[in-house]
Design an enzyme around this catalytic site. Structure first.
Site, PDB file in Angstrom:
ATOM      1  N   PRO A 180       2.690  10.132  -1.774  1.00 44.09           N
ATOM      2  CG  PRO A 180       2.411   8.507  -0.502  1.00 44.09           C
ATOM      3  CD  PRO A 180       1.657   9.772  -1.041  1.00 44.09           C
ATOM      4  N   GLY A 181       3.606   8.313  -3.854  1.00 44.70           N
ATOM      5  CA  GLY A 181       4.378   7.474  -5.023  1.00 44.70           C
ATOM      6  C   GLY A 181       3.659   6.425  -5.462  1.00 44.70           C
ATOM      7  CE  LYS A 262      -6.865  14.072  -5.131  1.00 38.54           C
ATOM      8  NZ  LYS A 262      -7.065  12.526  -4.686  1.00 38.54           N
TER       9      LYS A 262
HETATM   10  C1  LIG Z   1      -3.794  12.391  -2.814  1.00 39.99           C
HETATM   11  S1  LIG Z   1      -2.061  12.486  -2.911  1.00 39.99           S
HETATM   12  C2  LIG Z   1      -1.532  11.863  -4.399  1.00 39.99           C
HETATM   13  C3  LIG Z   1      -1.333  10.189  -3.946  1.00 39.99           C
HETATM   14  C4  LIG Z   1      -0.306   9.824  -5.121  1.00 39.99           C
HETATM   15  N1  LIG Z   1      -1.172   9.561  -6.313  1.00 39.99           N
HETATM   16  C5  LIG Z   1      -0.111   8.407  -4.755  1.00 39.99           C
HETATM   17  O1  LIG Z   1      -0.451   7.416  -5.483  1.00 39.99           O
HETATM   18  O2  LIG Z   1       0.646   8.148  -3.774  1.00 39.99           O
HETATM   19  C6  LIG Z   1      -2.138  14.440  -3.557  1.00 39.99           C
HETATM   20  C7  LIG Z   1      -0.683  15.190  -3.871  1.00 39.99           C
HETATM   21  O3  LIG Z   1      -1.051  16.372  -4.135  1.00 39.99           O
HETATM   22  C8  LIG Z   1       0.086  17.156  -3.997  1.00 39.99           C
HETATM   23  N2  LIG Z   1      -0.236  18.578  -4.111  1.00 39.99           N
HETATM   24  C9  LIG Z   1      -1.265  19.282  -3.739  1.00 39.99           C
HETATM   25  N3  LIG Z   1      -1.050  20.464  -4.076  1.00 39.99           N
HETATM   26  C10 LIG Z   1      -0.064  20.430  -4.960  1.00 39.99           C
HETATM   27  C11 LIG Z   1       0.461  21.179  -6.237  1.00 39.99           C
HETATM   28  N4  LIG Z   1      -0.125  22.607  -6.232  1.00 39.99           N
HETATM   29  N5  LIG Z   1       1.531  20.921  -6.811  1.00 39.99           N
HETATM   30  C12 LIG Z   1       1.995  19.684  -6.697  1.00 39.99           C
HETATM   31  N6  LIG Z   1       1.635  18.890  -5.633  1.00 39.99           N
HETATM   32  C13 LIG Z   1       0.556  19.041  -4.850  1.00 39.99           C
HETATM   33  C14 LIG Z   1       0.349  16.742  -2.332  1.00 39.99           C
HETATM   34  O4  LIG Z   1       1.607  17.149  -1.791  1.00 39.99           O
HETATM   35  C15 LIG Z   1      -0.022  15.110  -2.292  1.00 39.99           C
HETATM   36  O5  LIG Z   1       1.108  14.636  -2.424  1.00 39.99           O
END
Ligand SMILES: C[S@@+](CC[C@H](N)C(=O)[O-])C[C@H]1O[C@@H](n2cnc3c(N)ncnc32)[C@H](O)[C@@H]1O
Length: 301
Positions: A180-181, A262
């Protein structure tokens, strides 16, 4: 004889044990989360802290323990597993070490810090040197409970603190898997320009911050471009992530990379070793990491 001691993060003792086994490092026993090895210290990605010069000291009394520690150096952090009352009495005789929460982006503490514990009431383990400048590897911050949409920003803060560098005004950044950011919020707050990319939407409040641009789509099809920082917290298996990182560290890509690796279920130690072998790279388990590692890289290092 204890040659080194490795402090595992909570619940990640097995992962650290396997990393050490693969490195040919023996572990004779565990003291809480501290793996006691007869071998010389080696670099460990999974350890929160490595005690690099542990000495076993026979102690006759609380006073003799404190005297022994003070005789070695000033600053000591205690790792308590057992004999808590006795450890408190010893610690009370030492100069206080304040484990103050950092106000990001202030630097990590520079004061020399050792670590000690009581293995038995009459047997202390004390290491004047250790790899982490933080008490038991715990890098804590004054948190922001209002601005960021998730607590993930603490990983970015800790990574930047550990490498001693952070985005600055005028610099350009890409944040992959940004939603979410939290990371985008942290980078924008530092005054850098950031393009956030995710399949899911960015929180509107973060998307509206000065310097933030959002592109909805896959992180893996983004073509590398010359930027100051590439950040990635995308959820992915280590193998495709490694390929993506390789594209971005090739000439014409990013100058610096901070990326979360991860693991779902089993830890992929092979992939970890491949990341660790990238020249200029550094692999670490942050205090704010879960079952994941953080890879940091800088061009020219
Ligand atoms: C752990 S969250 C990131 C949290 C972010 N760093 C924060 O501080 O809010 C992982 C994110 O990876 C995104 N995601 C997973 N596979 C993806 C892809 N192939 N391309 C772009 N985003 C992806 C998910 O939608 C999710 O929002």
């Amino acid at each position: 004889m204890i040659g080194a001691a490795y402090l595992a993060a909570e619940g990640l003792e097995e992962v650290l044990a396997e990393e050490l086994r693969r490195a040919g490092v023996g572990v004779d026993s565990w003291h809480g989360r501290l793996a006691l090895s007869p071998d010389l210290p080696v670099a460990s990605a999974w350890a929160l802290d490595v005690w690099t010069a542990p000495r076993e000291v026979e102690i006759a009394s609380v006073k003799s323990a404190a005297d022994a520690l003070r005789g070695m150096q000033r600053n000591w952090a205690a790792y308590g597993v057992a004999h808590h009352r006795r450890m408190v009495l010893i610690a009370e005789r030492l100069p206080p070490v304040k484990a103050r929460a950092l106000v990001f982006p202030e630097p990590a503490p520079a004061a020399h810090l050792g670590a000690w514990t009581l293995l038995a009431p009459d047997r202390m383990l004390a290491s004047p040197t250790k790899t982490s400048p933080f008490v038991n590897g715990e890098c804590r911050f004054e948190e922001d409970h209002i601005g960021p949409p998730s607590r993930a920003y603490l990983k970015l803060w800790e990574a930047c603190t550990r490498i001693g560098d952070h985005p600055r005004p005028g610099q350009t950044c890409i944040d992959l898997g940004a939603s979410p950011g939290g990371w985008t919020w942290a980078v924008a707050k530092l005054g850098a320009a950031v393009t956030a990319i995710d399949r899911a939407p960015l929180q509107a409040r973060v998307a509206a911050m000065p310097g933030v641009a959002f592109r909805q789509g896959s992180a893996f099809t983004v073509l590398p471009e010359p930027v100051d920082w590439l950040f990635s917290d995308v959820i992915a298996y280590p193998a495709p992530l490694l390929e993506m990182v390789r594209r971005w560290i090739a000439p014409g890509g990013a100058d610096r990379v901070v990326c979360t690796i991860k693991f779902q279920g089993e830890t992929d130690h092979e992939a970890t070793a491949t990341f660790a072998a990238i020249p200029g790279g550094r692999l670490m388990h942050l205090f704010h990491n879960k079952h994941e590692l953080t890879f940091a890289w800088r061009r020219g290092d």
